[in-house]
Design a protein around this motif. Sequence first.
Motif, PDB file in Angstrom:
ATOM      1  N   THR A 175      -0.038   3.105 -11.007  1.00 29.39           N
ATOM      2  CA  THR A 175      -0.451   1.807 -10.756  1.00 29.39           C
ATOM      3  C   THR A 175       0.429   0.803 -11.572  1.00 29.39           C
ATOM      4  O   THR A 175       0.753  -0.081 -11.203  1.00 29.39           O
ATOM      5  CB  THR A 175      -1.836   1.385 -11.338  1.00 29.39           C
ATOM      6  N   TYR A 178       3.653   0.418  -9.077  1.00 29.62           N
ATOM      7  CA  TYR A 178       3.251  -0.545  -8.079  1.00 29.62           C
ATOM      8  C   TYR A 178       3.194  -1.820  -8.454  1.00 29.62           C
ATOM      9  O   TYR A 178       3.973  -2.790  -8.266  1.00 29.62           O
ATOM     10  CB  TYR A 178       2.037  -0.259  -7.506  1.00 29.62           C
ATOM     11  N   HIS A 216      -3.527   1.528  -2.200  1.00 27.69           N
ATOM     12  CA  HIS A 216      -2.007   1.307  -1.686  1.00 27.69           C
ATOM     13  C   HIS A 216      -1.008   1.484  -2.849  1.00 27.69           C
ATOM     14  O   HIS A 216       0.121   1.969  -2.291  1.00 27.69           O
ATOM     15  CB  HIS A 216      -2.159  -0.375  -1.034  1.00 27.69           C
ATOM     16  N   ALA A 217      -1.381   1.239  -4.233  1.00 28.45           N
ATOM     17  CA  ALA A 217      -0.476   1.753  -5.168  1.00 28.45           C
ATOM     18  C   ALA A 217      -0.651   3.099  -5.241  1.00 28.45           C
ATOM     19  O   ALA A 217       0.585   3.483  -5.719  1.00 28.45           O
ATOM     20  CB  ALA A 217      -1.319   1.133  -6.542  1.00 28.45           C
ATOM     21  N   SER A 252      -2.884   0.153   2.780  1.00 27.51           N
ATOM     22  CA  SER A 252      -2.167   1.459   2.462  1.00 27.51           C
ATOM     23  C   SER A 252      -1.106   1.945   3.507  1.00 27.51           C
ATOM     24  O   SER A 252      -0.167   2.554   3.298  1.00 27.51           O
ATOM     25  CB  SER A 252      -3.094   2.606   2.187  1.00 27.51           C
ATOM     26  N   TYR A 255       1.975  -0.117   3.327  1.00 34.79           N
ATOM     27  CA  TYR A 255       2.646   0.655   2.148  1.00 34.79           C
ATOM     28  C   TYR A 255       3.459   1.827   2.515  1.00 34.79           C
ATOM     29  O   TYR A 255       4.575   2.032   2.187  1.00 34.79           O
ATOM     30  CB  TYR A 255       1.947   0.540   1.122  1.00 34.79           C
ATOM     31  N   LEU A 271       9.718  -2.269  -4.450  1.00 39.09           N
ATOM     32  CA  LEU A 271       8.637  -3.023  -3.821  1.00 39.09           C
ATOM     33  C   LEU A 271       8.848  -4.487  -3.941  1.00 39.09           C
ATOM     34  O   LEU A 271       8.940  -5.048  -5.189  1.00 39.09           O
ATOM     35  CB  LEU A 271       7.299  -2.606  -4.390  1.00 39.09           C
ATOM     36  N   ARG A 276       3.874  -7.547  -3.241  1.00 38.74           N
ATOM     37  CA  ARG A 276       2.741  -7.300  -4.242  1.00 38.74           C
ATOM     38  C   ARG A 276       1.853  -8.829  -4.389  1.00 38.74           C
ATOM     39  O   ARG A 276       0.688  -8.846  -4.593  1.00 38.74           O
ATOM     40  CB  ARG A 276       3.491  -7.308  -5.489  1.00 38.74           C
TER      41      ARG A 276
END
Length: 328
Positions: A175, A178, A216-217, A252, A255, A271, A276
């Motif tokens: 996390t 991300y 998604h992270a 997700s 991503y 990213l 984000r």
Amino acid sequence: MLRRFTCQQTVLGETVRKLLSGTPPHRLNINLKENRLTLSNLDIQIWKNVAEDVIDSLDEVGIKYVLIKALSVPYVRMEDVDLLIEREDDIYEALSILHKKKYSLYRDRYSLNPLKITAIQHRKNTQVDIYPEPAWFNMKYAPRFFITSNRVKRTVWGIDAYMPNPTLDMYIVATHSYNHGFISLAEAAHVIRLILENKINWNMLKKLACTFKLKHALIPFLKMAQLSLSEDEIDKKMIKLINDILRKDTLSRIYIGWFTKTLLNGFPLRLPLTMRILSASVRLFRPSLRPYTKVYDELSGYVLAFFLRGNTRKLVRWEKNESLNNNS
């Protein structure tokens, strides 16, 4: 001892295998600094000395801390000693200890929590970051006191310290990467090593990621593990979790599309901030998050990061230093 790897011959798997087996990273055709790696033993020794000194002082007075983001990877370069300290009284006592050790205390301009403190001892290259809650850039990733209540004594780089259990260790690193829009080879290798050498509680991982809408992270790290490990090393529960996430979560799947394209360029994986911000915006419309986090706070953190980008001075002097003198 690191057991023998039997990774599939993917570029990712081969690179991770070589790093974890002790191959000097300059032979991996990567940028060392951008991947949090170094050829110098001095870097990790400095980090170890600072971490050990601070942790011994915290243990001595019974402060409930959790040492987070301590990467157990050969040739790793760590510049921060990161501590989650959730009880306010413990935070002030920890700051008093750092103040007495001649650390200058600063608060993070990006954080909405005034107790998110960075302590810098200017004659050293390592700083101590105090996190008063499980949050990155105002993005909460776990319930208050959940990580602290699940801390365990583990050893990293010869230091015995309270750390997250391996499942939470993996979740915290994923996390954090991300949220900062950056996955280094060191972080990827650390997570893959955790999966290889520990029994991961996949139900706990799924529950946290679902509760805080951070599937998604997690998905790029799960996919990296799938690509890096052989069939006999892969836990079927991990594959089921990957399939469940991709089947049910549109973000997700977006991503994974980014991950597949970006991985071709090698590490680090970057990213875009816009993605984000998009993710935080999508999270605004998920009412189940409201009991746990103010998503507007997360979005404001990204917007601050966007407008303050390129400004190397992200810290301002903490305004409550005088209270430490009163408590000393």
